[in-house]
Design an enzyme around this catalytic site. Sequence first.
Site, PDB file in Angstrom:
ATOM      1  N   GLY A   1       7.557   4.811   7.744  1.00  0.00           N
ATOM      2  CA  GLY A   1       6.669   5.928   8.072  1.00  0.00           C
ATOM      3  C   GLY A   1       7.090   6.531   9.396  1.00  0.00           C
ATOM      4  O   GLY A   1       8.225   6.365   9.842  1.00  0.00           O
TER       5      GLY A   1
ATOM      6  N   LYS B   1       0.842  -1.206   0.000  1.00  0.00           N
ATOM      7  CA  LYS B   1       0.000   0.000   0.000  1.00  0.00           C
ATOM      8  C   LYS B   1       0.871   1.248   0.000  1.00  0.00           C
ATOM      9  O   LYS B   1       1.612   1.499   0.947  1.00  0.00           O
ATOM     10  CB  LYS B   1      -0.856   0.026   1.276  1.00  0.00           C
ATOM     11  CG  LYS B   1      -1.787   1.221   1.336  1.00  0.00           C
ATOM     12  CD  LYS B   1      -2.382   1.402   2.705  1.00  0.00           C
ATOM     13  CE  LYS B   1      -1.664   2.446   3.512  1.00  0.00           C
ATOM     14  NZ  LYS B   1      -1.716   3.795   2.941  1.00  0.00           N
TER      15      LYS B   1
ATOM     16  N   GLU C   1      10.841  16.215  15.101  1.00  0.00           N
ATOM     17  CA  GLU C   1      11.191  15.998  13.700  1.00  0.00           C
ATOM     18  C   GLU C   1      10.280  16.887  12.857  1.00  0.00           C
ATOM     19  O   GLU C   1       9.090  16.632  12.735  1.00  0.00           O
ATOM     20  CB  GLU C   1      10.949  14.523  13.327  1.00  0.00           C
ATOM     21  CG  GLU C   1      11.250  14.247  11.877  1.00  0.00           C
ATOM     22  CD  GLU C   1      10.827  12.852  11.400  1.00  0.00           C
ATOM     23  OE1 GLU C   1       9.741  12.367  11.777  1.00  0.00           O
ATOM     24  OE2 GLU C   1      11.598  12.259  10.618  1.00  0.00           O
TER      25      GLU C   1
ATOM     26  N   THR D   1       7.250   7.419  13.489  1.00  0.00           N
ATOM     27  CA  THR D   1       7.370   6.613  14.705  1.00  0.00           C
ATOM     28  C   THR D   1       5.998   6.409  15.351  1.00  0.00           C
ATOM     29  O   THR D   1       5.685   5.315  15.833  1.00  0.00           O
ATOM     30  CB  THR D   1       8.359   7.289  15.675  1.00  0.00           C
ATOM     31  OG1 THR D   1       9.657   7.246  15.064  1.00  0.00           O
ATOM     32  CG2 THR D   1       8.425   6.588  17.018  1.00  0.00           C
ATOM     33  N   ALA D   2       5.163   7.445  15.311  1.00  0.00           N
ATOM     34  CA  ALA D   2       3.825   7.328  15.924  1.00  0.00           C
ATOM     35  C   ALA D   2       3.041   6.210  15.240  1.00  0.00           C
ATOM     36  O   ALA D   2       2.429   5.359  15.906  1.00  0.00           O
ATOM     37  CB  ALA D   2       3.089   8.658  15.795  1.00  0.00           C
ATOM     38  N   THR D   3       3.062   6.166  13.900  1.00  0.00           N
ATOM     39  CA  THR D   3       2.335   5.106  13.193  1.00  0.00           C
ATOM     40  C   THR D   3       3.031   3.761  13.410  1.00  0.00           C
ATOM     41  O   THR D   3       2.369   2.726  13.541  1.00  0.00           O
ATOM     42  CB  THR D   3       2.226   5.421  11.684  1.00  0.00           C
ATOM     43  OG1 THR D   3       1.738   6.743  11.532  1.00  0.00           O
ATOM     44  CG2 THR D   3       1.289   4.470  10.984  1.00  0.00           C
TER      45      THR D   3
HETATM   46  P1  NAD Z   1       2.927   8.032   8.234  1.00  0.00           P
HETATM   47  O1  NAD Z   1       3.354   7.200   9.378  1.00  0.00           O
HETATM   48  O2  NAD Z   1       1.882   9.056   8.451  1.00  0.00           O
HETATM   49  O3  NAD Z   1       2.381   7.134   7.044  1.00  0.00           O
HETATM   50  C1  NAD Z   1       3.143   6.096   6.469  1.00  0.00           C
HETATM   51  C2  NAD Z   1       2.222   5.063   5.864  1.00  0.00           C
HETATM   52  O4  NAD Z   1       1.495   4.429   6.920  1.00  0.00           O
HETATM   53  C3  NAD Z   1       1.179   5.628   4.895  1.00  0.00           C
HETATM   54  O5  NAD Z   1       1.039   4.722   3.816  1.00  0.00           O
HETATM   55  C4  NAD Z   1      -0.080   5.648   5.754  1.00  0.00           C
HETATM   56  O6  NAD Z   1      -1.283   5.584   4.994  1.00  0.00           O
HETATM   57  C5  NAD Z   1       0.106   4.405   6.604  1.00  0.00           C
HETATM   58  N1  NAD Z   1      -0.643   4.394   7.865  1.00  0.00           N
HETATM   59  C6  NAD Z   1      -1.147   5.428   8.566  1.00  0.00           C
HETATM   60  N2  NAD Z   1      -1.767   4.997   9.695  1.00  0.00           N
HETATM   61  C7  NAD Z   1      -1.627   3.657   9.726  1.00  0.00           C
HETATM   62  C8  NAD Z   1      -1.993   2.629  10.655  1.00  0.00           C
HETATM   63  N3  NAD Z   1      -2.653   2.910  11.770  1.00  0.00           N
HETATM   64  N4  NAD Z   1      -1.635   1.360  10.372  1.00  0.00           N
HETATM   65  C9  NAD Z   1      -0.934   1.065   9.247  1.00  0.00           C
HETATM   66  N5  NAD Z   1      -0.573   1.980   8.327  1.00  0.00           N
HETATM   67  C10 NAD Z   1      -0.906   3.266   8.561  1.00  0.00           C
HETATM   68  O7  NAD Z   1       4.264   8.655   7.650  1.00  0.00           O
HETATM   69  P2  NAD Z   1       4.424   9.732   6.492  1.00  0.00           P
HETATM   70  O8  NAD Z   1       3.979  11.041   7.047  1.00  0.00           O
HETATM   71  O9  NAD Z   1       3.816   9.205   5.242  1.00  0.00           O
HETATM   72  O10 NAD Z   1       6.010   9.750   6.292  1.00  0.00           O
HETATM   73  C11 NAD Z   1       6.855  10.554   7.012  1.00  0.00           C
HETATM   74  C12 NAD Z   1       7.530   9.780   8.127  1.00  0.00           C
HETATM   75  O11 NAD Z   1       8.206   8.653   7.591  1.00  0.00           O
HETATM   76  C13 NAD Z   1       8.606  10.597   8.833  1.00  0.00           C
HETATM   77  O12 NAD Z   1       8.524  10.399  10.215  1.00  0.00           O
HETATM   78  C14 NAD Z   1       9.902  10.012   8.291  1.00  0.00           C
HETATM   79  O13 NAD Z   1      11.019  10.201   9.115  1.00  0.00           O
HETATM   80  C15 NAD Z   1       9.528   8.581   8.122  1.00  0.00           C
HETATM   81  N6  NAD Z   1      10.412   7.932   7.165  1.00  0.00           N
HETATM   82  C16 NAD Z   1      11.299   7.011   7.630  1.00  0.00           C
HETATM   83  C17 NAD Z   1      12.188   6.401   6.754  1.00  0.00           C
HETATM   84  C18 NAD Z   1      13.179   5.395   7.243  1.00  0.00           C
HETATM   85  O14 NAD Z   1      13.725   4.673   6.430  1.00  0.00           O
HETATM   86  N7  NAD Z   1      13.458   5.302   8.529  1.00  0.00           N
HETATM   87  C19 NAD Z   1      12.158   6.719   5.402  1.00  0.00           C
HETATM   88  C20 NAD Z   1      11.238   7.657   4.959  1.00  0.00           C
HETATM   89  C21 NAD Z   1      10.362   8.248   5.851  1.00  0.00           C
END
Ligand code: NAD
Length: 472
Positions: A221, A170, A374, A223-225
């Site tokens: 994604g 997804k 962040e 850390t909260a998610t």
């Molecule tokens: P996000 O956590 O909001 O969303 C990421 C994905 O998770 C999306 O596809 C979203 O639809 C999905 N999602 C949301 N709620 C969910 C749930 N309850 N269960 C399962 N999936 C769910 O993150 P974002 O805003 O899209 O991305 C930014 C974040 O990603 C930043 O914190 C960034 O640091 C992190 N990030 C980390 C890396 C890494 O390799 N460590 C790389 C890129 C981005």
Amino acid sequence: MTQHNYALTINGQRVFSSDTAQAINPATEAPICDYPLATREHLEQAVSAAKKAFPAWAATPITERQQMVSQLGDLIEANQEAFINLLITEQGKGRAAAEWEIGGSVYWCREIAKQSLDEEVVSRDGDNEIVTRYTPIGVIGGITPWNFPLLLAVWKIAPALVAGNTMVLKPSPYTPLCTLWFGELAQTVLPPGVLNILSGGNELGQWITEHPAIGKIAFTGSTATGRKVMQSAATNLKRLTLELGGNDPAIVLPDVDAKAIAKDLFWASFANSSQFCVACKRMYVHEDVYDDVARELVAYAKTVKVGNGMEAGTELGPLQNKMQYDKVSQLLADSRDAGLKFLLGGTPEQKPGYFIPVTLVDNPPEDSRVVVEEAFGPVLPLLKYRDIDDVIARANNTEYGLAATVWGKDLEKASAIARRIEAGTVWVNHVHVFAPNIAFGGHKQSGVGIENSLHGLAEYCNMQTVMRKALA
Ligand code: NAD
């Protein structure tokens, strides 16, 4: 490609949904097109297709699986120009950055396709033998964010498939288009059901993480998610790879030539408009060179072209979506209210597109929001330090541990400092170097597990030890 009729990919078929959402161009705020929102029923169909495809795919010789994954790279390359334009349109990044991501996606498919995990013979004595081998897990659920939509999908798809798993992936609801199109193209190479792509909202992500027939979640994604994913994945004790947020420190030592490194320091922080998990988000500069570094950073920043990625020469684009734009705007408003001093930027312009100006904050208090959180936007606090032990303690004083950089002419000294940073990757005098054979993962709450390298491939496998003994 923006006129394309984007579809879900389930069991090798293009599938449409009566539910749709609009993809928005972040540089103009204009709608690009509609895309389908998968329902629970679609998820059931995709998971059962992936489950059905698994035995034959796992039994396919690894050389054939590798060849098909490599061909996925060929498909991206054959459509490189269209992918670059689509990525700029849906994500907002500049052309050079889009070329890097699309070229990287091709490269990763080809290089991960060369990887395999050999059986390990623990001991062998005549017919008696102890062997540890790697077996695929089954159906993998992939979930990706909006900053590098295609590359981060490929980081999951390529090793999952090489290892013999099938997949339901997804993309982020903010950037689904490149991934949906890639999923469709991939069906010309892969057997039906091996790779299913479902676009949808956050609830779809949750359904995937709860699904009892999915054996592992590969998630990138926030850390909260990530915490929520870990919780829902507990239902059937899914394996997890979580690549999460970061608040990466840079430590600039007193022996640097500020002018010579200003460009690298700038991009360490602002590449992809700082929507980069491994962007430098706090820059600690020794007091002896603080003024020089601040001056050179401001001077370099003023040469960088910000705008619509479709315009030639654009180096930095907008933030990808309104939610993130509002979040960073609020952070700036709070910083202004707190009386923080800006060396550059600080106030969003009123114009179409989710543009936040490059912002440098002058030595804010260590507990201010711009230091602790962040931002995931182009806002960088410069912080003064005098003592090495003190700055290492400050650098490590965070729940995150994704990456860090150290900058200094004395390599031994810089490397010794690098080894004291609590982070999964520490770069000395360079930044953002990734490769299919370099392990990448976070310490502390920046993640669980590893992507890339054979360690990453192993995370798509169960380990099985087989011990045999001859009967008398
Ligand atoms: P996000 O956590 O909001 O969303 C990421 C994905 O998770 C999306 O596809 C979203 O639809 C999905 N999602 C949301 N709620 C969910 C749930 N309850 N269960 C399962 N999936 C769910 O993150 P974002 O805003 O899209 O991305 C930014 C974040 O990603 C930043 O914190 C960034 O640091 C992190 N990030 C980390 C890396 C890494 O390799 N460590 C790389 C890129 C981005």
